[in-house]
Design a protein around this motif. Structure first.
Motif, PDB file in Angstrom:
ATOM      1  N   LEU A 190     -18.810   9.306  14.179  1.00  0.00           N
ATOM      2  CA  LEU A 190     -19.355   7.945  14.239  1.00  0.00           C
ATOM      3  C   LEU A 190     -18.226   6.931  14.021  1.00  0.00           C
ATOM      4  O   LEU A 190     -18.136   5.917  14.725  1.00  0.00           O
ATOM      5  CB  LEU A 190     -20.465   7.771  13.199  1.00  0.00           C
ATOM      6  CG  LEU A 190     -21.104   6.397  13.084  1.00  0.00           C
ATOM      7  CD1 LEU A 190     -21.701   5.940  14.406  1.00  0.00           C
ATOM      8  CD2 LEU A 190     -22.178   6.421  11.993  1.00  0.00           C
ATOM      9  N   GLU A 191     -17.352   7.206  13.060  1.00  0.00           N
ATOM     10  CA  GLU A 191     -16.191   6.329  12.840  1.00  0.00           C
ATOM     11  C   GLU A 191     -15.264   6.327  14.058  1.00  0.00           C
ATOM     12  O   GLU A 191     -14.769   5.275  14.468  1.00  0.00           O
ATOM     13  CB  GLU A 191     -15.428   6.749  11.582  1.00  0.00           C
ATOM     14  CG  GLU A 191     -16.176   6.466  10.297  1.00  0.00           C
ATOM     15  CD  GLU A 191     -16.619   5.009  10.176  1.00  0.00           C
ATOM     16  OE1 GLU A 191     -15.787   4.106  10.408  1.00  0.00           O
ATOM     17  OE2 GLU A 191     -17.802   4.783   9.860  1.00  0.00           O
ATOM     18  N   GLU A 192     -15.027   7.514  14.631  1.00  0.00           N
ATOM     19  CA  GLU A 192     -14.205   7.587  15.846  1.00  0.00           C
ATOM     20  C   GLU A 192     -14.847   6.784  16.970  1.00  0.00           C
ATOM     21  O   GLU A 192     -14.159   6.070  17.706  1.00  0.00           O
ATOM     22  CB  GLU A 192     -14.062   9.046  16.317  1.00  0.00           C
ATOM     23  CG  GLU A 192     -13.167   9.892  15.469  1.00  0.00           C
ATOM     24  CD  GLU A 192     -13.144  11.349  15.894  1.00  0.00           C
ATOM     25  OE1 GLU A 192     -12.160  12.018  15.530  1.00  0.00           O
ATOM     26  OE2 GLU A 192     -14.089  11.829  16.572  1.00  0.00           O
ATOM     27  N   THR A 193     -16.162   6.892  17.094  1.00  0.00           N
ATOM     28  CA  THR A 193     -16.899   6.193  18.145  1.00  0.00           C
ATOM     29  C   THR A 193     -16.734   4.683  18.006  1.00  0.00           C
ATOM     30  O   THR A 193     -16.534   3.974  18.994  1.00  0.00           O
ATOM     31  CB  THR A 193     -18.383   6.602  18.105  1.00  0.00           C
ATOM     32  OG1 THR A 193     -18.459   8.013  18.366  1.00  0.00           O
ATOM     33  CG2 THR A 193     -19.218   5.844  19.106  1.00  0.00           C
ATOM     34  N   ARG A 194     -16.805   4.201  16.792  1.00  0.00           N
ATOM     35  CA  ARG A 194     -16.596   2.759  16.565  1.00  0.00           C
ATOM     36  C   ARG A 194     -15.188   2.346  16.964  1.00  0.00           C
ATOM     37  O   ARG A 194     -14.978   1.272  17.546  1.00  0.00           O
ATOM     38  CB  ARG A 194     -16.876   2.422  15.097  1.00  0.00           C
ATOM     39  CG  ARG A 194     -18.348   2.508  14.755  1.00  0.00           C
ATOM     40  CD  ARG A 194     -18.602   2.241  13.281  1.00  0.00           C
ATOM     41  NE  ARG A 194     -20.037   2.281  13.009  1.00  0.00           N
ATOM     42  CZ  ARG A 194     -20.580   2.826  11.940  1.00  0.00           C
ATOM     43  NH1 ARG A 194     -19.814   3.398  11.013  1.00  0.00           N
ATOM     44  NH2 ARG A 194     -21.882   2.820  11.775  1.00  0.00           N
ATOM     45  N   GLN A 195     -14.201   3.182  16.651  1.00  0.00           N
ATOM     46  CA  GLN A 195     -12.820   2.900  17.047  1.00  0.00           C
ATOM     47  C   GLN A 195     -12.667   2.955  18.563  1.00  0.00           C
ATOM     48  O   GLN A 195     -11.935   2.149  19.155  1.00  0.00           O
ATOM     49  CB  GLN A 195     -11.860   3.881  16.375  1.00  0.00           C
ATOM     50  CG  GLN A 195     -11.766   3.711  14.878  1.00  0.00           C
ATOM     51  CD  GLN A 195     -11.024   4.854  14.192  1.00  0.00           C
ATOM     52  OE1 GLN A 195     -10.529   5.765  14.835  1.00  0.00           O
ATOM     53  NE2 GLN A 195     -10.971   4.800  12.870  1.00  0.00           N
ATOM     54  N   GLN A 196     -13.349   3.894  19.190  1.00  0.00           N
ATOM     55  CA  GLN A 196     -13.292   4.004  20.653  1.00  0.00           C
ATOM     56  C   GLN A 196     -13.836   2.744  21.305  1.00  0.00           C
ATOM     57  O   GLN A 196     -13.228   2.208  22.242  1.00  0.00           O
ATOM     58  CB  GLN A 196     -14.072   5.233  21.127  1.00  0.00           C
ATOM     59  CG  GLN A 196     -13.421   6.536  20.737  1.00  0.00           C
ATOM     60  CD  GLN A 196     -14.339   7.726  20.895  1.00  0.00           C
ATOM     61  OE1 GLN A 196     -15.491   7.609  21.326  1.00  0.00           O
ATOM     62  NE2 GLN A 196     -13.830   8.900  20.535  1.00  0.00           N
ATOM     63  N   ALA A 197     -14.977   2.278  20.830  1.00  0.00           N
ATOM     64  CA  ALA A 197     -15.566   1.051  21.365  1.00  0.00           C
ATOM     65  C   ALA A 197     -14.607  -0.126  21.166  1.00  0.00           C
ATOM     66  O   ALA A 197     -14.441  -0.966  22.059  1.00  0.00           O
ATOM     67  CB  ALA A 197     -16.910   0.763  20.708  1.00  0.00           C
ATOM     68  N   SER A 198     -13.974  -0.173  20.012  1.00  0.00           N
ATOM     69  CA  SER A 198     -13.012  -1.239  19.725  1.00  0.00           C
ATOM     70  C   SER A 198     -11.814  -1.183  20.672  1.00  0.00           C
ATOM     71  O   SER A 198     -11.357  -2.222  21.173  1.00  0.00           O
ATOM     72  CB  SER A 198     -12.551  -1.142  18.272  1.00  0.00           C
ATOM     73  OG  SER A 198     -11.590  -2.126  17.992  1.00  0.00           O
ATOM     74  N   ARG A 199     -11.304   0.019  20.927  1.00  0.00           N
ATOM     75  CA  ARG A 199     -10.185   0.166  21.871  1.00  0.00           C
ATOM     76  C   ARG A 199     -10.571  -0.351  23.254  1.00  0.00           C
ATOM     77  O   ARG A 199      -9.797  -1.044  23.914  1.00  0.00           O
ATOM     78  CB  ARG A 199      -9.786   1.641  22.002  1.00  0.00           C
ATOM     79  CG  ARG A 199      -8.936   2.163  20.898  1.00  0.00           C
ATOM     80  CD  ARG A 199      -8.508   3.632  21.188  1.00  0.00           C
ATOM     81  NE  ARG A 199      -8.312   4.280  19.920  1.00  0.00           N
ATOM     82  CZ  ARG A 199      -9.041   5.274  19.430  1.00  0.00           C
ATOM     83  NH1 ARG A 199     -10.008   5.825  20.134  1.00  0.00           N
ATOM     84  NH2 ARG A 199      -8.780   5.765  18.240  1.00  0.00           N
ATOM     85  N   LEU A 200     -11.772  -0.003  23.688  1.00  0.00           N
ATOM     86  CA  LEU A 200     -12.225  -0.435  25.013  1.00  0.00           C
ATOM     87  C   LEU A 200     -12.431  -1.940  25.057  1.00  0.00           C
ATOM     88  O   LEU A 200     -12.079  -2.592  26.047  1.00  0.00           O
ATOM     89  CB  LEU A 200     -13.518   0.297  25.387  1.00  0.00           C
ATOM     90  CG  LEU A 200     -13.392   1.805  25.542  1.00  0.00           C
ATOM     91  CD1 LEU A 200     -14.759   2.431  25.755  1.00  0.00           C
ATOM     92  CD2 LEU A 200     -12.443   2.172  26.673  1.00  0.00           C
TER      93      LEU A 200
END
Length: 169
Positions: free
Chosen positions: A47-57
């Motif tokens: 879930l934390e990785e997913t939030r970072q992924q969305a932020s990168r995009l």
């Protein structure tokens, strides 16, 4: 703007919406799997990785002045919420959640593979780098889930049998 660039931007927006949807889905699962501590911890980390992924995009979209497509993001979140709520009523929710998560990870892997090729074609090295990082994380999560599907199934079946035996007494 070239047609290939327009497609890349559209797919980047789609990926952002996909990560927003994943966040909602993972949050829903996390709140209901306290009896599977290893799975719960890995989902919390993802879930934390997913939030970072969305932020990168989002950073990539902002850098090319395209922003995210909020209607699509909202629609994705709504679908994920409906999916996570529907699992509440399934006796085998952890199994349905495992199946949905494993499937979703592979959709994300395919999406990032496509995006990397499109961004490479457009010479967008920052987008390539962001998508490669996201891809590595999605591949790791898919592999983790795959490696534990048998164990999760056995745990579920053992608990279901124990619950059935105690209900008969």
């Amino acid at each position: 703007m070239s047609e290939s660039r327009e497609w890349m931007i559209q797919w980047l927006r789609d990926a952002h919406a996909m990560e927003e949807q994943a966040e909602t889905m993972l949050s829903g699962q996390l709140s209901r799997i306290e009896t599977y501590p290893e799975l719960r911890e890995r989902i919390r980390l993802h879930l934390e990785e997913t939030r970072q992924q969305a932020s990168r995009l989002k950073t990539c979209l902002d850098r090319i002045d395209e922003g995210s497509f909020t209607v699509k993001d909202a629609g994705g979140k709504l679908m994920a919420l409906a999916q996570s709520i529907s699992g509440v009523f399934a006796g085998d929710e952890v199994m349905k959640g495992s199946l949905a998560s494993y499937t979703f990870e592979h959709m994300e892997i395919a999406s990032y593979t496509i995006l990397i090729a499109a961004a490479n074609a457009e010479g967008e090295t920052e987008i390539v780098q962001a998508c490669e990082q996201n891809l590595r994380e999605e591949e790791a999560m898919a592999e983790w889930l795959k490696s534990r599907l048998g164990q999760t199934t056995q745990t579920f079946l053992t608990r279901a049998a124990a619950d059935s035996d105690s209900a008969k007494r």
